[in-house]
Design an enzyme around this catalytic site. Sequence first.
Site, short mmCIF file in Angstrom:
data_model
loop_
_atom_site.label_atom_id
_atom_site.label_comp_id
_atom_site.label_asym_id
_atom_site.label_seq_id
_atom_site.Cartn_x
_atom_site.Cartn_y
_atom_site.Cartn_z
CG LEU A 76 -1.84 -1.21 1.39
CD1 LEU A 76 -2.90 -0.93 2.45
CD2 LEU A 76 -2.51 -1.60 0.07
NE ARG B 58 1.15 12.96 9.76
CZ ARG B 58 1.14 11.87 10.53
NH1 ARG B 58 1.67 11.92 11.73
NH2 ARG B 58 0.61 10.75 10.08
CE LYS C 176 3.85 8.28 4.10
NZ LYS C 176 3.15 8.28 5.40
N GLY D 44 -9.65 3.91 2.43
CA GLY D 44 -9.25 3.06 3.56
C GLY D 44 -8.36 1.91 3.12
CB THR D 45 -5.94 -0.14 5.07
OG1 THR D 45 -6.86 -0.35 6.15
CG2 THR D 45 -4.95 0.94 5.48
CG ASN E 115 41.38 21.54 -19.47
OD1 ASN E 115 41.40 22.62 -18.89
ND2 ASN E 115 40.49 20.60 -19.20
NE ARG F 130 61.99 30.74 -14.96
CZ ARG F 130 62.90 29.89 -14.45
NH1 ARG F 130 64.16 30.26 -14.35
NH2 ARG F 130 62.57 28.70 -14.08
C1 UD1 Z 1 -3.22 1.42 10.01
C2 UD1 Z 1 -4.04 0.34 10.68
C3 UD1 Z 1 -3.72 0.30 12.17
C4 UD1 Z 1 -2.22 0.09 12.37
C5 UD1 Z 1 -1.43 1.13 11.61
C6 UD1 Z 1 0.03 0.79 11.63
C7 UD1 Z 1 -6.11 0.25 9.41
C8 UD1 Z 1 -7.52 0.61 9.37
N1 UD1 Z 1 -5.44 0.63 10.47
O1 UD1 Z 1 -3.63 2.65 10.59
O2 UD1 Z 1 -4.44 -0.72 12.81
O3 UD1 Z 1 -1.92 0.15 13.75
O4 UD1 Z 1 -1.84 1.16 10.22
O5 UD1 Z 1 0.77 1.84 11.11
O6 UD1 Z 1 -5.62 -0.43 8.51
N2 UD1 Z 1 -3.37 3.55 2.45
C9 UD1 Z 1 -3.68 3.45 1.13
N3 UD1 Z 1 -4.96 3.70 0.72
C10 UD1 Z 1 -5.93 4.05 1.59
C11 UD1 Z 1 -5.60 4.16 2.96
C12 UD1 Z 1 -4.31 3.91 3.35
O7 UD1 Z 1 -2.83 3.13 0.31
O8 UD1 Z 1 -7.06 4.25 1.17
C13 UD1 Z 1 -2.00 3.29 2.88
C14 UD1 Z 1 -1.33 4.53 3.41
O9 UD1 Z 1 -0.58 5.15 2.40
C15 UD1 Z 1 -0.43 4.01 4.48
C16 UD1 Z 1 -1.10 2.73 4.95
O10 UD1 Z 1 -2.02 2.38 3.94
O11 UD1 Z 1 0.85 3.64 3.97
C17 UD1 Z 1 -1.77 2.89 6.29
O12 UD1 Z 1 -2.82 3.80 6.15
P1 UD1 Z 1 -3.19 4.83 7.28
O13 UD1 Z 1 -4.45 5.50 6.91
O14 UD1 Z 1 -2.03 5.66 7.61
O15 UD1 Z 1 -3.51 3.83 8.48
P2 UD1 Z 1 -3.25 4.10 9.99
O16 UD1 Z 1 -4.25 5.04 10.49
O17 UD1 Z 1 -1.84 4.34 10.25
#
Ligand code: UD1
Length: 456
Positions: free
Chosen positions: A10, A17, A24, A80-81, A386, A440
């Site tokens: 991901l 930030r 990033k 979301g993840t 040169n 010289r």
């Molecule tokens: C997530 C976890 C959390 C864990 C933490 C560890 C979830 C819901 N939560 O939280 O339990 O403790 O990571 O660091 O998974 N990303 C995408 N697409 C999206 C959302 C996120 O690619 O739609 C990527 C982000 O770039 C990032 C990673 O997934 O690299 C984590 O996403 P982020 O939203 O930062 O999750 P956390 O809130 O850190």
Amino acid sequence: MNNELNVIILAAGQGTRMKSDLPKVLHLLGDKPLLEHVILTAGQLGADAIHVVYGHGGETVKKSLAHMDVNWIEQEQQLGTGHAVDQAMPAITGNKPVLILYGDVPLISQHTLAHLLSEVDDNTMALLTAAMNDPTGYGRIIRDVSGNVTGIVEQKDAKPEQKTIKEINTGILAVKSDLLRRWLNMLENNNAQGEFYLTDIIAIAAKEGIAIKTAKPAALSEIEGVNNKIHLAELERVYQRQQADALMIEGVTFKDPARFDLRGDLRTGKDVVIDVNVVIEGKVSLGDRVYIAPNCVIKDAQIGSDVTIHPNTIVEKSRIGDGCELGPFARLRPETQLNNHVKIGNFVEIKKSTVDDHSKVNHLSYVGDTTMGKRVNVGAGTITCNYDGAFKHQTVIKDDVFIGSDTQLVAPVEVGEGATIGAGSTVTHDAPAGQLTLSRAMQKTRKGWKRPQKNK
Ligand code: UD1
Ligand code: CA
């Protein structure tokens, strides 16, 4: 099993930030983007396919890492993840082990992941967790009275008593694709962030009676993500220390491994000693018994054995033979080749030149576009002119030449074998072998001359 392995990385986060125009995951650790570290680790696991989920506008990421053998998948909206992982699922056919990694968590190790993957089968998934003194911000691991994992609750959704749980979700997990695909379709976004949480698959798995095994990383730095420049700097030091440790295992002596930076690939012979504040970039090899003094920068260079590099010396795209001595304050620019036992001293710049065995350029000189023979002695303040403002020209200095101090060799020009050039000369025509050549103005003394004096 690993020849079936599919890794999903991901990498769609904005990384606001970092306060940077660069996405990033393209920020560098050592010489490589964060994401490249993760891709390389996935490759070391023998992954059959690596899918990188990148964000809308992440074309720069794709372009910068175009040389990597990965399947790029765009996630148009970051919902979301769970949603992010789901984008990659159409690319995974059959029932294969899937490992989820993060483009901004660069130091996850092959060893930890191989262990995690070894737990996975059709009825078991594996979750990487860690114990944190301060778990703030992370998802917390929920276990039942027997210690079985039953779910993950995100910081923003956690009840006060859940917030005291110190075992956190690293986000890294491994599961077979049939289960994952089905569970992802069951996710809902009725939570504090309105996102499809990947972490919700854990509660589903528990309800379905799938065993959830947990493993811990060998070091916390393995699971640390980069969100700002402080994190980046911290992980850079961890990474640099890992590289220094690997070199020390190979026998390299560091005066202080905390003051060493390798941004590339370094190969070393025996009894190499590296003093403080040395930066190595690109591809560098050092022979046996090489000593590099403080504050040197060596980039893309092949250096032979028994070479001493004195402080504050810069070497770039050069080849250096055995027994040479460089610096202090020497600068070797690209396409320089020093054969054996050559001495390049302080405030000397060499560019695109070959210097043959036992020749010396010891002080305050510029040698460019030059072929220099053996046993040549170049006096202090010698300059090869040169460049005529439009073109570069060659200087040839044959074996056993002696060039007096403060000489200008106006190229193209050749100094014949065994010739001597008198100090302070401007050499505009070839100097014949074995003879003294000098240009010289005659020295004069005016008898009776008086220095002007002010009237008192
Ligand atoms: C997530 C976890 C959390 C864990 C933490 C560890 C979830 C819901 N939560 O939280 O339990 O403790 O990571 O660091 O998974 N990303 C995408 N697409 C999206 C959302 C996120 O690619 O739609 C990527 C982000 O770039 C990032 C990673 O997934 O690299 C984590 O996403 P982020 O939203 O930062 O999750 P956390 O809130 O850190
Ligand atoms: Ca002069």
